[in-house]
Design a protein around this motif. Sequence first.
Motif, short mmCIF file in Angstrom:
data_model
loop_
_atom_site.label_atom_id
_atom_site.label_comp_id
_atom_site.label_asym_id
_atom_site.label_seq_id
_atom_site.Cartn_x
_atom_site.Cartn_y
_atom_site.Cartn_z
N LEU A 1 5.16 -5.96 10.98
CA LEU A 1 5.72 -6.08 9.64
C LEU A 1 6.94 -5.18 9.47
CD1 LEU A 1 5.06 -7.45 6.83
CD2 LEU A 1 4.11 -5.24 6.19
N GLU A 2 6.83 -3.95 9.93
CA GLU A 2 7.94 -3.00 9.79
C GLU A 2 9.11 -3.38 10.68
OE1 GLU A 2 5.27 0.95 8.65
OE2 GLU A 2 5.49 0.31 10.74
N ALA B 1 10.88 -6.20 8.84
CA ALA B 1 11.52 -5.78 7.59
C ALA B 1 12.74 -4.89 7.82
CB ALA B 1 10.51 -5.04 6.70
N ARG C 1 8.63 -6.02 2.22
CA ARG C 1 7.39 -6.24 2.95
C ARG C 1 6.86 -7.65 2.69
NH1 ARG C 1 4.95 -1.70 5.06
NH2 ARG C 1 2.87 -2.62 4.92
#
Length: 242
Positions: free
Chosen positions: A103-104, A107, A123
């Motif tokens: 996810l990071e 993003a 997010r």
Amino acid sequence: MELITLRSITKTYQMGDIAVPVLKGISLAIRQGELVALTGSSGSGKSTLMNILGCLDRPSAGEYWLEGQEVSQLSADERALLRNRKLGFVFQSFNLLARTSALENVAMPLSYGAEHLSEREARERAAEMLTRVGLADRLDHHPSQLSGGQQQRVAIARALINRPPVLFADEPTGNLDSKTSEEVLQMFERLNTEDRITIIMVTHDPKVAGHANRLIRMEDGVIQGDAPPAAEPNQKTPESAP
């Protein structure tokens, strides 16, 4: 609509006192929504051409129009801004941050994008993109916890997070086995068909090129073939066939 137009693009590198021409007058148009394979042997000029198309480098001469803007002589900072807004990149090596979740990783480009999203919005969009590439259940996994194919899917989601009109894929299946390669290529086809993302793949693999609907073959710095993959080997059209 023509998304990309090249007019008489040349690229020459200076090696001491010797000028080495790599691209020799490339003229080319790519329409919105095409899925293009750019092929050629080592030294053919395909990687140099991709670097110019991807605004990673500037041509020595000629014009490069992207969505109606002439971009060939932009400064390095202007090219970086353009890349962030309009271009996505997927490479053979996945280039993910090892200590960062999927996810990071996805993003991350939003933090220096033009939309100034809040952390929650960023997010949410990253989760949406990971879901789009089939990784809804892997949001919190780190690269070491993902297979090669899953890591490439994360890289694809990251490349698309700013919703660019063009995605460049440089040997995107080079580190994947044949089954996983096929899955990734089918994903490119879906993104192209369903989302109308223009995809330009650089590859030396005929199986990869076969997933494109247009094959551009480079040789010695010029375009030697430009046709659908099935027609390309003999370069015959109905008019030229015996």
